[in-house]
Each structure stands twice: as structure tokens, then as C-alpha cells.
Write an enzyme that holds these catalytic residues in place. Structure first.
Site, PDB file in Angstrom:
ATOM      1  N   HIS A 172     -85.414   8.600  46.275  1.00  0.00           N
ATOM      2  CA  HIS A 172     -86.492   7.656  46.026  1.00  0.00           C
ATOM      3  C   HIS A 172     -87.271   8.033  44.767  1.00  0.00           C
ATOM      4  CE1 HIS A 172     -86.653   6.154  50.475  1.00  0.00           C
ATOM      5  NE2 HIS A 172     -85.497   5.936  49.871  1.00  0.00           N
ATOM      6  N   LEU A 173     -87.671   7.011  44.027  1.00  0.00           N
ATOM      7  CA  LEU A 173     -88.241   7.240  42.699  1.00  0.00           C
ATOM      8  C   LEU A 173     -89.525   8.057  42.731  1.00  0.00           C
ATOM      9  CD1 LEU A 173     -88.293   6.771  39.652  1.00  0.00           C
ATOM     10  CD2 LEU A 173     -89.446   4.583  40.084  1.00  0.00           C
ATOM     11  N   ARG A 211     -77.154   2.046  37.085  1.00  0.00           N
ATOM     12  CA  ARG A 211     -76.380   2.191  38.310  1.00  0.00           C
ATOM     13  C   ARG A 211     -75.828   0.825  38.706  1.00  0.00           C
ATOM     14  NH1 ARG A 211     -80.480   5.177  42.357  1.00  0.00           N
ATOM     15  NH2 ARG A 211     -81.584   3.223  41.895  1.00  0.00           N
ATOM     16  N   GLY A 226     -75.040  -2.318  40.761  1.00  0.00           N
ATOM     17  CA  GLY A 226     -75.670  -2.959  41.906  1.00  0.00           C
ATOM     18  C   GLY A 226     -77.183  -2.935  41.913  1.00  0.00           C
ATOM     19  N   ASP A 227     -77.826  -2.484  40.820  1.00  0.00           N
ATOM     20  CA  ASP A 227     -79.289  -2.476  40.740  1.00  0.00           C
ATOM     21  C   ASP A 227     -79.794  -3.789  40.136  1.00  0.00           C
ATOM     22  OD1 ASP A 227     -79.907  -0.068  41.874  1.00  0.00           O
ATOM     23  OD2 ASP A 227     -80.189   1.012  40.000  1.00  0.00           O
ATOM     24  N   TYR A 257     -75.517  -0.552  50.551  1.00  0.00           N
ATOM     25  CA  TYR A 257     -76.791  -0.379  51.258  1.00  0.00           C
ATOM     26  C   TYR A 257     -77.286  -1.729  51.800  1.00  0.00           C
ATOM     27  CZ  TYR A 257     -81.731   0.942  51.863  1.00  0.00           C
ATOM     28  OH  TYR A 257     -82.994   1.163  52.356  1.00  0.00           O
ATOM     29  N   ARG A 308     -89.828  -2.991  40.816  1.00  0.00           N
ATOM     30  CA  ARG A 308     -89.787  -3.032  42.267  1.00  0.00           C
ATOM     31  C   ARG A 308     -91.197  -3.215  42.843  1.00  0.00           C
ATOM     32  NH1 ARG A 308     -85.328  -3.679  40.959  1.00  0.00           N
ATOM     33  NH2 ARG A 308     -83.434  -2.567  41.590  1.00  0.00           N
TER      34      ARG A 308
END
Length: 223
Positions: A69-70, A158, A160-161, A23, A101
Site C-alpha cells: 500500500h502506498l 504496472r 492493470g493500473d 485482484y 486514487r
């Protein structure tokens, strides 16, 4: 996402860009492509680096298939459309172990676009609030706003977070005269909740024409 796991926090525009997932890599590739458009043609790109876009406005909300999305996922639990919210990891180096975030209201992002278009500048601008909230905090505030219990389950991280992504948006404030006005967390979640209650099945809900903005809704928001 183009910053990956940042060298420093909060993240300003000089922070090295080193994506940790596809992404972010594709976004960075597009920035580079547009930059070369500027170098080789009469083209003036402005890169608006959103942090976590959220909220809803004028009957417009988030309706992704599948939803990733969260905040919409959490609100789907409150609506009974989803059994629980999966929390990807609770062992990060943050206050409660969940990822942090920076959430920015879609109305503030829209204002940033208008300001960038009229500013006549070239370059990159972070768009965020400078305040980070954890996944657990999002769930807790959503439960308070909705007045409904929100079940959650811890699942593996996950890949890459990054643990924390929080913006330094001083450049946007100075150059674009942009400041977030609607981006306190409770407002973001309340606006999203209002939309999701009206359209629990997204735009496929009965009467789900949230994309139609009536004439009386076209006045700018003032808050």
C-alpha cells in the site's frame, strides 16, 4: 477494483464492472457468489466497495508482508526503513502524470460496517470521499506531515493500473446515512504516521503490541 478502467467518473454503483487485474476479478467473483446466496437461500449480502483504505486507529495500523500500500510505503521512506518510494509511471492522463486514487480512513470504513449491519438492506455501496489524490500528492503531503524528505524514483507502469479511481458514495450517504468524517488526506497520513513511528518494524517492533486495545481506548472516536 471491480470497476477496472471506469466508463465515467466519479464511479457510482451502476458503473459497469470490468476488472483489469486478478485482484478486481476475484472480488467481483465473490460478489457474484454472495449474490447467488441471496437468490437461493435466506441470505442478505451487503457489498461494501472500499476505495483506498488508509490511516490507523486505536493502536492498529497497516503491517503487511510484503507491504504493497502506498501510504505505508511512503512512511517507511520517512522512517529510513526504505531508501525510496517507487512511482509506477508518470505518464498517465492526470494533472501530474501519476495515478489518482480516493483514500478513505479506516475509522470511516468501520462506521460504514456498523451502519450496514443495522440498516437491513441488500446491495452494493461505494465507500469513498469523492476526492482523488495523485501518488505525487501523497508523497508531498507525507513529507509535510512528517517533516522529512521522501525520495522517489519513477519506474515503469504496472499492468492493470487505471489512471483515476474516485468514488461517488451518494448511495451510502442516502441509504446508510454514512459520510466520511476522518478522511481528509492530512488526517489519514498523520494517523498512519503516528502508528508507524511507534511501530517502525510493524507489530514486531519492541513493545509492538499495537493490536492490544486497552479499556480506555474502547470509547468511540468523535472527530
Amino acid at each position: 477494483a471491480t470497476y477496472g478502467e471506469p466508463e465515467r467518473l466519479p464511479i457510482d454503483e451502476t458503473t459497469p464492472q470490468s476488472p483489469t487485474n486478478p485482484y478486481g476479478e476475484t472480488k467481483l467473483a465473490l460478489e457474484r457468489l454472495l449474490f447467488w446466496g441471496h437468490k437461493t437461500m435466506d441470505f442478505k449480502p451487503v457489498f461494501l466497495r472500499y476505495f483506498n483504505a488508509a490511516g490507523a486507529s486505536l493502536g492498529l495500523g497497516e503491517d503487511h508482508h510484503p507491504e504493497t500500500h502506498l501510504i505505508p510505503l511512503v512512511l517507511q521512506v520517512a522512517l529510513g526503513e526504505r531508501e525510496q518510494i517507487e512511482v509506477f509511471g508518470d505518464d498517465y492522463d492526470t494533472a501530474d502524470g501519476t495515478c489518482v486514487r480516493d483514500y478513505v480512513h479506516v475509522v470511516d470504513l468501520a462506521r460504514a460496517h456498523l451502519l450496514a449491519l443495522s440498516a437491513g438492506v441488500i446491495g452494493a455501496f461505494n465507500l469513498g470521499t469523492g476526492v482523488g489524490y495523485s501518488v505525487r500528492q501523497i508523497i508531498d503531503v507525507a513529507a509535510e506531515v512528517t517533516g522529512r524528505p521522501i525520495a522517489s524514483a519513477i519506474t515503469p507502469r504496472r499492468q492493470g493500473d487505471p489512471p483515476i479511481l474516485v468514488a461517488n458514495a451518494d448511495k451510502a450517504a442516502k441509504t446508510l446515512n454514512w459520510q466520511p468524517q476522518s478522511s481528509d488526506l492530512r488526517t489519514i497520513i498523520a494517523d498512519a504516521w503516528d502508528w508507524h513511528r511507534r511501530y517502525p518494524k510493524g507489530y514486531k517492533s519492541p513493545g509492538g503490541e499495537g493490536w492490544r486495545v486497552t479499556a480506555d481506548q474502547q470509547k468511540p472516536e468523535t472527530r
